[in-house]
Design an enzyme around this catalytic site. Structure first.
Site, short mmCIF file in Angstrom:
data_model
loop_
_atom_site.label_atom_id
_atom_site.label_comp_id
_atom_site.label_asym_id
_atom_site.label_seq_id
_atom_site.Cartn_x
_atom_site.Cartn_y
_atom_site.Cartn_z
N ASN A 143 -10.46 0.04 0.81
CA ASN A 143 -8.99 0.13 0.76
C ASN A 143 -8.54 -0.28 -0.64
OD1 ASN A 143 -6.26 -0.35 0.90
ND2 ASN A 143 -6.34 -1.37 2.89
N CYS B 42 0.82 -1.22 0.00
CA CYS B 42 0.00 0.00 0.00
C CYS B 42 0.84 1.27 0.00
CB CYS B 42 -0.96 0.00 1.18
SG CYS B 42 -2.04 -1.44 1.19
N HIS C 132 -2.85 6.90 3.24
CA HIS C 132 -3.44 5.72 2.61
C HIS C 132 -4.77 5.42 3.29
CE1 HIS C 132 -4.28 1.72 1.40
NE2 HIS C 132 -3.86 1.15 2.51
#
Ligand code: ACO
Length: 329
Positions: free
Chosen positions: A281, A112, A251
Site C-alpha cells: 500500500n 490515501c 487505491h
C-alpha cells in the site's frame, strides 16, 4: 469549454525491497498470512535520507519527460501526500525545487485519497483558465510512520510516487469527479501524535503514538462500501456507466478489497487493476503508479475509460473518470 487531459505520466519506486520473508524475521508473521489476507508479497522502502519530496521529484520529472515538457513549462505543482517531508515547507515546494521548477506549489492532504484530490484541484485550475499545465503527484513514504514491531500494520505499507501532467485540451480527458469526506471517525485510521492536537512528547513517543494506528476491519468495511458508491457517482457525473469502464483503478490497499468491489460493481476481476503484490500500500502514490504500470505495459489504448478511485483516512474518498487521450505506448 476548456478541458483538462493527461499528457504525461511517470513513476518512481525506491530500490530497496522488503519481502514477506524479511518481515518474518522482524515480527511474528508468515508469508502465508500476509499473502492470503492482503495479496502483498513485497514492498519498497525509501533509502536512508530519501524523503517524500525526492520520490515526488523523480516521478514528476519522469511525467514531464513523457509529456515532452520542461519544469519551466509548468504553472502549478500539486503533491498529494500524507507523509510530508516536514510540517512546513510543503512537500510540493521542496519537490518543485528539486525538479528545477519555481511555479506555484501546494500539497493536498487527504491520506490515501490525496492523489484524486490533487487531480481534482489540477482539473479545476485548468478548466477555470487559471493554469495551462499542472503537475499532479501522489507521493508517500509511509513506512517512515509505521511501527516495525506492530505486525498488524507494518506488513501493509510501501513507499513510492507517481505523477501526471495535465494540460488544457479541446478533447475532454478528466470527465467527472466525485469527492467526499467524513471526519466524524478519525480514530479508524490515524497518526495520533505529531500535530497541533497532540504535539510529540517523549511520553507520547514512548507509547508509540506517532505511528500509524488502524482498525483494519472498519477500514475494510468502509472501503468496500465507499468505492462502489463514489465510482457510480463519478460515472453518473460523466454520463457513463460501469459497463463503459475499461479499467477500475482503485487505491491499492488490499487484494480482498479489490476482489470485493469488483463483485459489488459487477466487473470482471481482470478489469480491476491489481499491482499490490509488488508494491504494498503506497498510499497517495498507488493510483498514479497503477496508471503508469498499465501505460508502460501497453495496456492502455487511446479512448479507454478509466475510473481512478481513492479512499483513506479522514475518512476521505474520491473517484475520477478519465478518458485516456494518449496513444498506446
Ligand atoms: N501476521 C500474522 N497474524 C496477524 C498479523 C500478521 N501480520 N496481523 C494481525 N494478525 C493476527 C491478529 O493478531 C489476530 O490474531 P488473534 O485472532 O489471535 O487475535 C488475527 O490475525 C486476526 O486479526 P484481524 O485484525 O481480525 O485480521 P483481519 O482478518 O481483519 O485482517 C487486515 C487484517 C488485513 C488489516 C484486514 O482487516 C484488512 O484488510 N483491512 C483493510 C485495511 C487496509 O487495507 N488498510 C490499509 C491501510 S488503510 C488505507 O490504505 C486506506
Amino acid at each position: 469549454m476548456t478541458h483538462a487531459a493527461i499528457t504525461g505520466i511517470g513513476a518512481y519506486l525506491p530500490e530497496r525491497r522488503l519481502t514477506n520473508a524479511d518481515l518474518e524475521r522482524l515480527v511474528d508473521t508468515t508469508d502465508e498470512w500476509i499473502t492470503t489476507r492482503t495479496g502483498i508479497r513485497e514492498r519498497r522502502l525509501a533509502a536512508e535520507g530519501e524523503a517524500t519530496s525526492d520520490l515526488a521529484a523523480r516521478a514528476g520529472l519522469a511525467a514531464l519527460g513523457d509529456a515532452s515538457l520542461k519544469p519551466a513549462d509548468i504553472d502549478l505543482v500539486i503533491v498529494g501526500t500524507s507523509s510530508p517531508d516536514k510540517i512546513f515547507p510543503s512537500t510540493a515546494c521542496l519537490a518543485a525545487a528539486k525538479m528545477g521548477a519555481s511555479c506555484a506549489a501546494v500539497d493536498t492532504m487527504a491520506a490515501c485519497s490525496s492523489f484524486v484530490y490533487a487531480l481534482h484541484s489540477a482539473t479545476c485550475a485548468i478548466e477555470s483558465g487559471r493554469a495551462k499545465r499542472v503537475l499532479a503527484i501522489g507521493a508517500d513514504a509511509l513506512t517512515r510512520h509505521v511501527d516495525f514491531t506492530d505486525r498488524a500494520t507494518c506488513v501493509l505499507f510501501g513507499d513510492g510516487a507517481g505523477a501526471v501532467v495535465l494540460e488544457e485540451s479541446s478533447e475532454p480527458g478528466v470527465l467527472g469527479i466525485d469527492l467526499g469526506a467524513d471526519g466524524t471517525r478519525p480514530d479508524i485510521l490515524e497518526i495520533p501524535v505529531g500535530g497541533s492536537a497532540a504535539p510529540a512528547t517523549c511520553e507520547r513517543i514512548e507509547q508509540g503514538l506517532h505511528y500509524v494506528k488502524m482498525n483494519g476491519q472498519e477500514v475494510f468495511k468502509f472501503a468496500v462500501r465507499v468505492i462502489p458508491q463514489t465510482t457510480r457517482k463519478a460515472l453518473l457525473a460523466s454520463h457513463n456507466d460501469v459497463d463503459d469502464l475499461k479499467w477500475l483503478i482503485p487505491h491499492q490497499a488490499n487484494q480482498r478489497i479489490l476482489d470485493t468491489v469488483a463483485d459489488r460493481l459487477g466487473l470482471p476481476h481482470d478489469r480491476v487493476y491489481s499491482g499490490i503484490s509488488t508494491t504494498g500500500n503506497t498510499s497517495a502514490a498507488s493510483i498514479p503508479l497503477a496508471v503508469n504500470d498499465l501505460y508502460t505495459c501497453g495496456r492502455l489504448m487511446y479512448g479507454d475509460l478509466l475510473a481512478l478511485v481513492g479512499f483513506g483516512a479522514g475518512l476521505t474518498w474520491g473517484a475520477a473518470i478519465v478518458r485516456w487521450t494518449k496513444e498506446v505506448r
